[in-house]
Design a protein around this motif. Structure first.
Motif, short mmCIF file in Angstrom:
data_model
loop_
_atom_site.label_atom_id
_atom_site.label_comp_id
_atom_site.label_asym_id
_atom_site.label_seq_id
_atom_site.Cartn_x
_atom_site.Cartn_y
_atom_site.Cartn_z
N ILE A 118 0.84 -1.19 0.00
CA ILE A 118 0.00 0.00 0.00
C ILE A 118 0.88 1.25 0.00
CG2 ILE A 118 -1.98 -1.09 1.12
CD1 ILE A 118 -1.09 0.14 3.75
N ILE A 119 0.35 2.31 -0.60
CA ILE A 119 1.03 3.60 -0.65
C ILE A 119 0.10 4.62 0.00
CG2 ILE A 119 2.04 5.40 -2.10
CD1 ILE A 119 2.58 3.24 -4.21
N LEU A 120 0.55 5.22 1.09
CA LEU A 120 -0.25 6.18 1.84
C LEU A 120 0.06 7.60 1.38
CD1 LEU A 120 0.17 4.64 5.41
CD2 LEU A 120 -1.74 4.33 3.84
N ALA A 121 -0.96 8.43 1.34
CA ALA A 121 -0.77 9.84 0.97
C ALA A 121 0.08 10.55 2.01
CB ALA A 121 -2.13 10.52 0.84
N GLY A 122 0.92 11.48 1.55
CA GLY A 122 1.86 12.14 2.43
C GLY A 122 1.24 12.96 3.54
N ILE A 146 3.70 3.78 11.65
CA ILE A 146 2.65 2.93 11.09
C ILE A 146 1.74 2.45 12.22
CG2 ILE A 146 2.11 0.82 9.80
CD1 ILE A 146 4.90 0.97 8.59
N ASN A 147 0.45 2.73 12.09
CA ASN A 147 -0.54 2.25 13.04
C ASN A 147 -1.38 1.18 12.34
OD1 ASN A 147 -3.06 1.96 14.47
ND2 ASN A 147 -2.55 3.81 15.62
N ALA A 148 -1.28 -0.06 12.79
CA ALA A 148 -1.98 -1.17 12.14
C ALA A 148 -2.87 -1.88 13.15
CB ALA A 148 -0.99 -2.16 11.53
N THR A 149 -4.17 -1.99 12.82
CA THR A 149 -5.15 -2.61 13.72
C THR A 149 -6.00 -3.61 12.95
OG1 THR A 149 -5.27 -0.54 14.98
CG2 THR A 149 -6.99 -2.17 15.37
N GLN A 150 -6.20 -4.79 13.53
CA GLN A 150 -7.05 -5.79 12.90
C GLN A 150 -8.47 -5.69 13.43
OE1 GLN A 150 -5.95 -9.87 13.58
NE2 GLN A 150 -7.47 -10.69 12.16
N VAL A 151 -9.42 -5.62 12.50
CA VAL A 151 -10.85 -5.64 12.83
C VAL A 151 -11.48 -6.75 12.00
CG1 VAL A 151 -13.00 -4.36 12.91
CG2 VAL A 151 -10.83 -3.15 13.28
N GLY A 160 0.15 9.28 10.09
CA GLY A 160 0.00 10.73 10.07
C GLY A 160 0.81 11.32 8.93
N ALA A 161 0.90 12.63 8.90
CA ALA A 161 1.63 13.31 7.83
C ALA A 161 3.11 12.95 7.87
CB ALA A 161 1.46 14.82 7.95
N ASN A 162 3.70 12.76 6.69
CA ASN A 162 5.13 12.50 6.57
C ASN A 162 5.84 13.82 6.38
OD1 ASN A 162 7.70 11.64 6.06
ND2 ASN A 162 7.22 10.59 4.14
N GLU A 163 6.43 14.32 7.45
CA GLU A 163 7.11 15.63 7.40
C GLU A 163 8.54 15.51 6.89
OE1 GLU A 163 5.46 18.17 7.73
OE2 GLU A 163 3.67 17.51 8.82
N ALA A 164 9.00 14.29 6.67
CA ALA A 164 10.35 14.11 6.12
C ALA A 164 10.37 14.54 4.65
CB ALA A 164 10.78 12.66 6.24
N ILE A 165 11.56 14.57 4.07
CA ILE A 165 11.67 15.05 2.70
C ILE A 165 11.87 13.93 1.69
CG2 ILE A 165 12.34 17.44 3.11
CD1 ILE A 165 14.87 14.65 2.75
N LYS A 166 11.67 12.69 2.14
CA LYS A 166 11.72 11.58 1.21
C LYS A 166 10.67 10.54 1.59
CE LYS A 166 15.38 8.86 3.45
NZ LYS A 166 16.69 8.21 3.24
#
Length: 341
Positions: A118-122, A146-151, A160-166
């Motif tokens: 999966i690719i998450l939006a920045g 990464i927050n991963a929960t099984q339902v 959350g937002a990726n504040e890094a530059i890569k």
């Protein structure tokens, strides 16, 4: 005449005896099966066998499933199979002098996901992944972002937002045992991608063992390259849209009548340096927007040698090697650049 009569009597008796046997056979019930549902997934469960004769007894030939009888229904209960291999067994049915075996099958354990990447939006995102497994799984994220929960049969992956530059990368591992697991690759682009303009300005150019000098990046060809000034000789650095920068072999100036050339350098080993086209040092951005870091490594073009720096070398008008540049610092090893706001 008496002999003929005796023969007729014997024939009639045999006929009657044969009829009597056939009638008795038709009245003997077979140990028939009306239905059988005893194929299980790895998670186990309950199945049944319905028979058409009374007073049936049932026995399991393996300890991973149990049987019980109620009327003409044989209940079969299978435990979980935590092995990747499937397994088989038999229910042994008896009724009087009749006997029959019914095969029982259970599939091996596996974990599959849809999708597996999966690719998450920045700016922050959430996506769902289907979990295909008969047994509850253990969920482990490789990184704290990464927050991963099984339902139920769904895995919810958030960031959350990726504040890094890569782009940042991680994984979520779903497992039941050490040998039964699936891995989901998770990528998240920067919330705000690094631009060409972000790289303009003053930098700390670090090299060797603790040496540093201020350099300035100005526009050479917009969105393609920079002029770098501040070293013994100015040079040009390539720019790529993913934020990477690359230092390649190039002529950088004159020393008298000689041409000074920036040559990628092995540094260690036998100290090979080269002026072959395409050979150089490259770096992807690291750090944050306010603390950019570039650590330059071999770009892989030379192949048999690993370039770890560059040297300024002189060549005469015929292209012959003259020697190392002596008008200033000529050796730059283990290069990195930092920009702080």
């Amino acid at each position: 005449m008496k002999k003929i009569f005796s023969l007729l009597i014997m024939t009639l008796c045999l006929f009657l005896a044969g009829c009597s046997d056939n009638e008795n056979d038709s009245n003997i019930p077979e140990l028939g099966i009306e239905s059988s549902e005893v194929i299980f997934g790895a998670g186990g469960g309950e199945g049944s066998i319905t028979v058409v004769v009374p007073n049936v007894t049932a026995k399991a030939d393996k300890d991973w499933f149990t049987v019980s009888v109620s009327g003409n229904v044989v209940k079969v209960v299978a435990s979980e199979n935590r092995d990747v291999n499937g397994r088989t067994g038999q229910v042994i049915l008896t009724s009087g002098n009749l006997k029959r075996t019914v095969p029982v099958t259970q599939y091996g354990l596996s974990i599959k996901t849809n999708p597996s990447e999966i690719i998450l939006a920045g700016a922050g995102d959430e996506q769902q992944v289907e979990i295909i497994c008969d047994i509850p799984v253990k969920v482990e994220a490789s990184d704290s972002w990464i927050n991963a929960t099984q339902v139920g049969d769904t895995l919810i992956v958030k960031a959350g937002a990726n504040e890094a530059i890569k782009t940042r990368k991680g994984t979520v591992k779903l497992s039941v045992t050490e040998n039964v697991y699936a891995v989901i690759s998770v990528f998240q682009d920067p919330a705000k991608p690094l631009s060409y303009d972000d790289l303009l300005g003053e930098w700390d150019f670090n090299y060797g063992e603790g040496s540093s000098v201020k350099v300035t990046l100005t526009t050479k060809t917009r969105n393609e390259s920079f002029n770098v000034t501040g070293l013994s000789m100015p040079f040009v650095m390539k720019y790529y849209t993913n934020g990477s920068m690359e230092i390649l072999k190039q002529d950088v100036g004159k020393s008298g009548t000689n041409t000074v050339r920036l040559c990628p350098w092995e540094v260690s080993g036998d100290g090979t340096f080269t002026w072959a086209d395409g050979v150089g040092l490259i770096s992807e951005p690291d750090g944050t927007r306010n603390d950019l870091i570039y650590t330059f490594v071999d770009n892989g073009v030379y192949g048999e040698k690993e370039m770890k720096g560059f040297i300024l070398w002189m060549f005469d008008g015929s292209g012959s090697s003259v020697g190392e540049y002596k008008g200033g610092t000529s050796r730059y090893t283990y290069v990195s650049m930092e920009k702080h706001k």
